[in-house]
Design a protein around this motif. Structure first.
Motif, PDB file in Angstrom:
ATOM      1  N   ILE A 314       0.773  -1.072   0.094  1.00  0.00           N
ATOM      2  CA  ILE A 314       0.024   0.146   0.041  1.00  0.00           C
ATOM      3  C   ILE A 314       1.060   1.120  -0.135  1.00  0.00           C
ATOM      4  O   ILE A 314       1.644   1.457   1.010  1.00  0.00           O
ATOM      5  CB  ILE A 314      -0.785   0.053   1.270  1.00  0.00           C
ATOM      6  N   PRO A 315       0.903   2.123  -1.214  1.00  0.00           N
ATOM      7  CA  PRO A 315       1.542   3.315  -1.118  1.00  0.00           C
ATOM      8  C   PRO A 315       0.525   4.222  -0.383  1.00  0.00           C
ATOM      9  O   PRO A 315      -0.764   4.429  -0.858  1.00  0.00           O
ATOM     10  CB  PRO A 315       1.990   3.717  -2.427  1.00  0.00           C
ATOM     11  N   LEU A 316       1.009   5.658   0.274  1.00  0.00           N
ATOM     12  CA  LEU A 316       0.366   6.533   0.785  1.00  0.00           C
ATOM     13  C   LEU A 316       0.887   7.740  -0.004  1.00  0.00           C
ATOM     14  O   LEU A 316       2.263   7.802   0.178  1.00  0.00           O
ATOM     15  CB  LEU A 316       0.266   6.690   2.154  1.00  0.00           C
ATOM     16  N   LEU A 317       0.024   8.782  -0.260  1.00  0.00           N
ATOM     17  CA  LEU A 317       0.613   9.966  -0.836  1.00  0.00           C
ATOM     18  C   LEU A 317       0.292  11.049   0.095  1.00  0.00           C
ATOM     19  O   LEU A 317      -0.766  11.107   0.524  1.00  0.00           O
ATOM     20  CB  LEU A 317       0.118  10.227  -2.072  1.00  0.00           C
ATOM     21  N   GLU A 318       1.262  11.914   0.724  1.00  0.00           N
ATOM     22  CA  GLU A 318       0.783  13.057   1.718  1.00  0.00           C
ATOM     23  C   GLU A 318       0.605  14.170   0.720  1.00  0.00           C
ATOM     24  O   GLU A 318       1.676  14.810   0.208  1.00  0.00           O
ATOM     25  CB  GLU A 318       1.864  13.098   2.606  1.00  0.00           C
ATOM     26  N   MET A 319      -0.427  14.672   0.706  1.00  0.00           N
ATOM     27  CA  MET A 319      -0.868  15.798  -0.201  1.00  0.00           C
ATOM     28  C   MET A 319      -0.524  17.181   0.559  1.00  0.00           C
ATOM     29  O   MET A 319      -0.134  17.204   1.741  1.00  0.00           O
ATOM     30  CB  MET A 319      -2.176  15.767  -0.350  1.00  0.00           C
ATOM     31  N   GLN A 320      -0.852  18.322   0.146  1.00  0.00           N
ATOM     32  CA  GLN A 320      -0.673  19.591   0.350  1.00  0.00           C
ATOM     33  C   GLN A 320      -1.124  19.901   1.767  1.00  0.00           C
ATOM     34  O   GLN A 320      -0.461  20.544   2.602  1.00  0.00           O
ATOM     35  CB  GLN A 320      -0.692  20.633  -0.632  1.00  0.00           C
ATOM     36  N   GLY A 321      -2.300  19.228   2.020  1.00  0.00           N
ATOM     37  CA  GLY A 321      -2.887  19.627   3.017  1.00  0.00           C
ATOM     38  C   GLY A 321      -2.598  18.683   4.414  1.00  0.00           C
ATOM     39  O   GLY A 321      -3.597  18.516   5.190  1.00  0.00           O
ATOM     40  N   GLU A 323      -3.159  15.594   4.325  1.00  0.00           N
ATOM     41  CA  GLU A 323      -4.130  14.311   4.279  1.00  0.00           C
ATOM     42  C   GLU A 323      -3.188  13.466   3.583  1.00  0.00           C
ATOM     43  O   GLU A 323      -2.366  13.707   2.367  1.00  0.00           O
ATOM     44  CB  GLU A 323      -5.307  14.705   3.673  1.00  0.00           C
ATOM     45  N   ARG A 324      -3.499  11.961   3.667  1.00  0.00           N
ATOM     46  CA  ARG A 324      -3.102  10.858   2.976  1.00  0.00           C
ATOM     47  C   ARG A 324      -4.042  10.369   2.273  1.00  0.00           C
ATOM     48  O   ARG A 324      -5.110   9.960   2.689  1.00  0.00           O
ATOM     49  CB  ARG A 324      -2.384   9.969   3.798  1.00  0.00           C
ATOM     50  N   VAL A 325      -3.641   9.961   1.002  1.00  0.00           N
ATOM     51  CA  VAL A 325      -4.313   8.954   0.140  1.00  0.00           C
ATOM     52  C   VAL A 325      -3.579   7.990  -0.636  1.00  0.00           C
ATOM     53  O   VAL A 325      -2.571   7.862  -0.568  1.00  0.00           O
ATOM     54  CB  VAL A 325      -4.732  10.120  -1.044  1.00  0.00           C
ATOM     55  N   ASN A 326      -4.583   6.817  -0.614  1.00  0.00           N
ATOM     56  CA  ASN A 326      -3.918   5.666  -1.078  1.00  0.00           C
ATOM     57  C   ASN A 326      -4.397   5.465  -2.684  1.00  0.00           C
ATOM     58  O   ASN A 326      -5.758   5.255  -2.862  1.00  0.00           O
ATOM     59  CB  ASN A 326      -4.639   4.478  -0.242  1.00  0.00           C
ATOM     60  N   PRO A 327      -3.681   5.995  -3.424  1.00  0.00           N
ATOM     61  CA  PRO A 327      -4.043   5.758  -4.750  1.00  0.00           C
ATOM     62  C   PRO A 327      -4.584   4.490  -5.558  1.00  0.00           C
ATOM     63  O   PRO A 327      -5.190   4.487  -6.484  1.00  0.00           O
ATOM     64  CB  PRO A 327      -2.982   6.554  -5.757  1.00  0.00           C
ATOM     65  N   PHE A 328      -3.564   3.483  -5.126  1.00  0.00           N
ATOM     66  CA  PHE A 328      -3.881   2.058  -5.300  1.00  0.00           C
ATOM     67  C   PHE A 328      -3.151   1.206  -4.310  1.00  0.00           C
ATOM     68  O   PHE A 328      -2.446   1.499  -3.601  1.00  0.00           O
ATOM     69  CB  PHE A 328      -3.302   1.833  -6.957  1.00  0.00           C
ATOM     70  N   LEU A 329      -3.808   0.122  -4.670  1.00  0.00           N
ATOM     71  CA  LEU A 329      -3.273  -1.305  -3.753  1.00  0.00           C
ATOM     72  C   LEU A 329      -2.973  -2.197  -4.556  1.00  0.00           C
ATOM     73  O   LEU A 329      -3.521  -2.614  -5.321  1.00  0.00           O
ATOM     74  CB  LEU A 329      -4.331  -1.292  -2.414  1.00  0.00           C
ATOM     75  N   VAL A 330      -1.865  -3.171  -4.277  1.00  0.00           N
ATOM     76  CA  VAL A 330      -1.278  -4.242  -5.059  1.00  0.00           C
ATOM     77  C   VAL A 330      -1.463  -5.454  -3.916  1.00  0.00           C
ATOM     78  O   VAL A 330      -0.970  -5.256  -2.813  1.00  0.00           O
ATOM     79  CB  VAL A 330       0.088  -4.022  -5.395  1.00  0.00           C
ATOM     80  N   GLU A 331      -2.297  -6.476  -4.419  1.00  0.00           N
ATOM     81  CA  GLU A 331      -2.298  -7.857  -3.708  1.00  0.00           C
ATOM     82  C   GLU A 331      -1.597  -8.639  -4.750  1.00  0.00           C
ATOM     83  O   GLU A 331      -1.602  -8.808  -5.918  1.00  0.00           O
ATOM     84  CB  GLU A 331      -3.870  -8.230  -3.560  1.00  0.00           C
ATOM     85  N   MET A 332      -0.602  -9.705  -3.901  1.00  0.00           N
ATOM     86  CA  MET A 332       0.051 -10.609  -4.582  1.00  0.00           C
ATOM     87  C   MET A 332      -0.206 -11.798  -4.133  1.00  0.00           C
ATOM     88  O   MET A 332       0.011 -11.958  -3.000  1.00  0.00           O
ATOM     89  CB  MET A 332       1.613 -10.290  -4.546  1.00  0.00           C
ATOM     90  N   ARG A 333      -0.640 -12.769  -4.919  1.00  0.00           N
ATOM     91  CA  ARG A 333      -1.190 -14.192  -4.330  1.00  0.00           C
ATOM     92  C   ARG A 333      -0.048 -15.219  -5.087  1.00  0.00           C
ATOM     93  O   ARG A 333      -0.094 -15.077  -6.389  1.00  0.00           O
ATOM     94  CB  ARG A 333      -2.480 -14.388  -4.346  1.00  0.00           C
ATOM     95  N   ASN A 334       0.438 -16.083  -4.271  1.00  0.00           N
ATOM     96  CA  ASN A 334       1.291 -17.027  -4.687  1.00  0.00           C
ATOM     97  C   ASN A 334       2.524 -16.487  -5.806  1.00  0.00           C
ATOM     98  O   ASN A 334       2.677 -17.113  -6.647  1.00  0.00           O
ATOM     99  CB  ASN A 334       0.725 -18.160  -5.568  1.00  0.00           C
ATOM    100  N   VAL A 335       2.960 -15.516  -5.162  1.00  0.00           N
ATOM    101  CA  VAL A 335       4.002 -14.829  -6.240  1.00  0.00           C
ATOM    102  C   VAL A 335       5.652 -15.169  -5.502  1.00  0.00           C
ATOM    103  O   VAL A 335       5.479 -14.963  -4.422  1.00  0.00           O
ATOM    104  CB  VAL A 335       3.619 -13.414  -6.126  1.00  0.00           C
ATOM    105  N   PRO A 336       6.196 -15.669  -6.245  1.00  0.00           N
ATOM    106  CA  PRO A 336       7.631 -16.082  -5.840  1.00  0.00           C
ATOM    107  C   PRO A 336       8.141 -14.780  -5.043  1.00  0.00           C
ATOM    108  O   PRO A 336       8.054 -13.599  -5.500  1.00  0.00           O
ATOM    109  CB  PRO A 336       8.321 -16.522  -7.079  1.00  0.00           C
ATOM    110  N   PHE A 337       9.183 -15.129  -4.193  1.00  0.00           N
ATOM    111  CA  PHE A 337      10.073 -14.154  -3.592  1.00  0.00           C
ATOM    112  C   PHE A 337      10.539 -13.132  -4.620  1.00  0.00           C
ATOM    113  O   PHE A 337      10.422 -11.918  -4.310  1.00  0.00           O
ATOM    114  CB  PHE A 337      11.165 -14.754  -2.603  1.00  0.00           C
ATOM    115  N   LYS A 338      11.230 -13.672  -5.415  1.00  0.00           N
ATOM    116  CA  LYS A 338      11.952 -12.950  -6.322  1.00  0.00           C
ATOM    117  C   LYS A 338      11.204 -11.972  -7.129  1.00  0.00           C
ATOM    118  O   LYS A 338      11.513 -10.720  -7.253  1.00  0.00           O
ATOM    119  CB  LYS A 338      13.031 -13.575  -7.244  1.00  0.00           C
ATOM    120  N   GLN A 339       9.885 -12.351  -7.458  1.00  0.00           N
ATOM    121  CA  GLN A 339       9.010 -11.446  -8.219  1.00  0.00           C
ATOM    122  C   GLN A 339       8.504 -10.374  -7.210  1.00  0.00           C
ATOM    123  O   GLN A 339       8.064  -9.390  -7.589  1.00  0.00           O
ATOM    124  CB  GLN A 339       7.889 -12.069  -9.155  1.00  0.00           C
TER     125      GLN A 339
END
Length: 505
Positions: A314-321, A323-339
């Motif tokens: 989860i990335p969070l962006l701290e805006m000018q005011g 406040e923090r927004v989460n523009p996108f979220l990445v879920e990884m299932r059964n993904v090898p360590f290297k990837q």
């Protein structure tokens, strides 16, 4: 020589904060320790008066007797306890007082807020959760702080919806700048409570006798021993965050990106796996990264999973005011360590003004947390062991962010909602309990997004390292090619060699 006070009593007295609060087990002797402090303060030339407020007359008498005992122990000149009547506009109030040779005094009053009008000095509010009007009482007490007084608030819990429980939660959430202490029955025993009880009652102490005694005390308080002894407010088994609160911060503009690898993917050659992940990143993630404001400060939180649980970034962006927004979220299932390493580094390299990341460092997650620290520096990466104490300190801050809108947006998604609703209070600590849940597709989850979000919120409140950035283009490149020029990339000497090797997955 054995100290008269136990370590937690000493820590309470040593705390010089103007406002300090203690949630505690029954009968651990903290009020007795406070009496020791009050007697010393009253005995000093230039010391202060103490105003003690218990919720009953018996408590007032006991506290004054304890202060008198301590005065004798210190060999301080003090008068005997006297019973006085304080005139009030509604009715006269019975109070107890000790006068010291210094001219200072300790007075025990009833819990009415008006009793503190015009007073100066120290205020001690004992068993605060049981006072009939704690908020107004605190208002009156805090008025004494203007002239250099202090307020000490001590209590066992009395329900999750009690003002005292709210006060404790506000302190943990960072809403109140007060000092907070926590003393459970087991912690008090570890610091010598049972030995002290046995010495006072002339019993022979042994580890076996202590275990028997502790169980006898718990049996007396059951089924309420969690609240009475373990600092766990009752009726605290429901969801920590309400559905309405979570949904109020969700937005359809924020996306959930899911990357799932088929069985056997980990057996493919390195270059095949790397190419597959790179193509997914270019197709799904790159367009979103291109829309991010380049002046925002970014941070990340990462909960790790490999074969069973998800990995969530989860990335969070701290805006000018702020406040923090989460523009996108990445879920990884059964993904090898290297990837997973490839995906995390690819995204983090391209976030605007990346400052700090917090990684779940339990079990297999320790690998990714360590290589992230090596890539971005120890001043920009926290390798977090998710202990109960970490949850206790940080989950209330996340809840406060939902409540006050500092966490302004996150993806509107049923699975993310379920993950956040999975946070419950377990033995007084908001956390993800043991056990798994399943999505509508029958896939396993374990509150993964909730943990990642808490880590991201923690990261967004850290200082971060001194990483300088240059602008380079968004897109992939291979070894030997010129670096792309549309993403933000760290240029510290520590990190640059590893970043220049990105094409060698």
């Amino acid at each position: 020589m054995t100290a008269v006070l136990l370590p937690y009593q000493q820590q309470w007295i040593a705390d010089t904060a103007q406002v300090k609060v203690c949630e505690k087990s029954r009968r651990v002797g903290l009020s007795w320790g406070e009496a020791a402090n009050s007697a010393l303060e009253a005995a000093k030339q230039g010391g202060q008066d103490t105003w003690y407020l218990g919720y009953s007359q018996d408590m007032a008498q006991e506290f004054i007797r304890d202060c008198a005992w301590w005065a004798g122990h210190y060999q301080i000149a003090a008068e005997a306890m006297e019973q006085i009547v304080v005139e009030d506009e509604d009715r006269d109030i019975l109070a107890y007082r000790i006068n010291f040779a210094s001219g200072n005094r300790i007075t025990a009053l009833s819990s009415s807020p008006r009793n503190l009008r015009g007073k100066q000095g120290r205020v001690v509010i004992d068993e605060a959760a049981f006072h009939p009007d704690l908020p107004d009482l605190l208002k009156s007490a805090f008025a004494l702080l203007i002239w250099g007084g202090s307020v000490s608030i001590i209590s066992t819990h009395f329900g999750v919806d009690n003002p005292f429980a709210d006060l404790v939660n506000d302190i943990r959430a960072g809403k109140k700048p007060y000092s907070l202490h926590r003393i459970t029955f087991d912690e008090a025993i570890e610091q010598g409570l049972c030995q002290r009880v046995f010495a006072a009652s002339k019993r022979i102490w042994s580890p076996e006798a202590q275990a028997t005694w502790a169980e006898e005390i718990r049996a007396i308080y059951r089924p309420n021993d969690a609240e009475e002894l373990d600092c766990v407010p009752s009726n605290s088994t429901g969801a920590y965050l309400s559905r309405a609160l979570i949904e109020s911060r969700m937005s359809s503009d924020c996306k959930v990106l899911r990357y799932t690898c088929a069985e056997g993917f980990d057996q493919l050659p390195d270059h095949v796996r790397a190419t597959h992940a790179e193509e997914w990143l270019e197709r799904e993630v790159a367009p979103l990264l291109a829309t991010l404001p380049r002046t925002a400060r970014s941070s990340i939180g990462m909960d790790f999973g490999r074969s069973g649980d998800l990995s969530v970034l989860i990335p969070l962006l701290e805006m000018q005011g702020l406040e923090r927004v989460n523009p996108f979220l990445v879920e990884m299932r059964n993904v090898p360590f290297k990837q997973q390493e490839q995906i995390v580094f690819w995204i983090t390299d391209r976030l605007p003004r990346f400052g700090y990341g917090a990684f779940d460092a339990r079990g297999n997650g320790q690998y990714l947390a360590e290589v992230a620290m090596q890539r971005y520096g120890s001043s920009s990466i926290a390798q977090v062991m998710l202990t109960q104490n970490w949850y206790l300190e940080n989950m209330p801050k996340l809840k406060a962010a939902f409540e006050d809108g500092t966490l302004a947006s996150m993806p509107k998604d049923r699975d993310i909602l379920d993950d956040l609703r999975a946070i419950t209070v377990v033995k007084g600590i908001p956390r993800i309990p043991e056990g798994k849940t399943k999505t509508g597709q029958g896939q396993q989850r374990h509150g993964d997004a909730a943990v990642a979000l808490c880590l991201a919120w923690f990261a967004s409140n850290q200082g971060g390292g001194s990483i300088e950035y240059i602008e380079v283009p968004l897109g992939g490149y291979s070894t030997g090619q010129a670096a792309p020029s549309n993403f933000m990339r760290p240029t510290t000497s520590l990190d640059l060699p590893q970043i220049e090797r990105r094409g060698d997955w």
